[in-house]
Design an enzyme around this catalytic site. Sequence first.
Site, PDB file in Angstrom:
ATOM      1  CG  LEU A  42      56.058  21.153  -4.729  1.00 25.78           C
ATOM      2  CD1 LEU A  42      56.251  19.762  -5.314  1.00 25.78           C
ATOM      3  CD2 LEU A  42      55.184  21.103  -3.481  1.00 25.78           C
ATOM      4  CB  SER A  43      61.157  23.380  -0.888  1.00 26.64           C
ATOM      5  OG  SER A  43      61.131  21.976  -0.772  1.00 26.64           O
ATOM      6  CD  GLU A  44      65.361  22.478  -3.991  1.00 24.87           C
ATOM      7  OE1 GLU A  44      65.551  22.576  -5.227  1.00 24.87           O
ATOM      8  OE2 GLU A  44      65.952  23.183  -3.147  1.00 24.87           O
ATOM      9  CB  THR A  45      60.873  21.179  -9.573  1.00 27.40           C
ATOM     10  OG1 THR A  45      59.642  21.664  -9.013  1.00 27.40           O
ATOM     11  CG2 THR A  45      60.555  20.298 -10.770  1.00 27.40           C
ATOM     12  CB  CYS A  69      68.261  19.646  -3.451  1.00 22.85           C
ATOM     13  SG  CYS A  69      66.654  19.377  -2.657  1.00 22.85           S
TER      14      CYS A  69
END
Length: 263
Positions: A42-45, A69
């Site tokens: 995903l774009s961020e964890t 983020c």
Amino acid sequence: MQQYIVDAFTDRPFSGNPAAVCVLPSWPDDAWMRAMAMENNLSETAFLVPDKDAYRLRWFTPVTEVGLCGHATLASAFVVLNFLTKTAQKVEFITGEGVLPVRRKEELYAMDFPRIPQREVPVTEAMSEAFGATPVKALLGADLVCVFESEAQVRSLVPDQNLLRQLEGRGQHATAPGETADCASRSFFPKLGVAEDPVCGSAHCQLAPYWAGELGKDAIIALQASRRGGILYCKVQENGRVEISGKACLFAISEIAPAALPR
């Protein structure tokens, strides 16, 4: 260990920006967090570690750690306030950018983010080639913001990821006046391993002040015009901060297999 998947800046699954949220008793090795972020793809964890009445928070893309983020912070607040401390109305995250408070605001989660300074820069041929269209204005802060004539133009862009990577800025954003919202934008982060971020909260630390100034008001509604789409409610504050609010919804809760847990 449980992991939560939350769709941020939306109230329905399969839209907004999905983020994974992992709650840990202490910091594992950075390599493990990078591996988890790569596995999630995903774009961020986001990784949370309790610290007294607050939580320490770090964010990873599939290839690197990032300094700020928005959507994964919103997702983290959603997890804390709905699953970990259900009676709380506010949570504070301790990050490399300082303390980021998030509070419930009726159906929204309101984040207090720093305003990112930016300056106007010349529009270049490289920008036009990378986006496939010529901006009317360009601004540079932590990210590059290219302003286009219309929302339809922003929606139709098919940027060249390799050429975007050669432009200045951590990421590159295309924005224009909105048709149903005050502004519309799309966000690209090829340098961070994210071709297009479905909804980027931190981008609005630059976008919200710009459009607030252009429109002559301190509160704007921003549309992220990606395929998934999302809505951000932004307010530029006099103290040099930007309040960025949005909805969120749970997509899944999963159990991490013992073999994958940090050692």
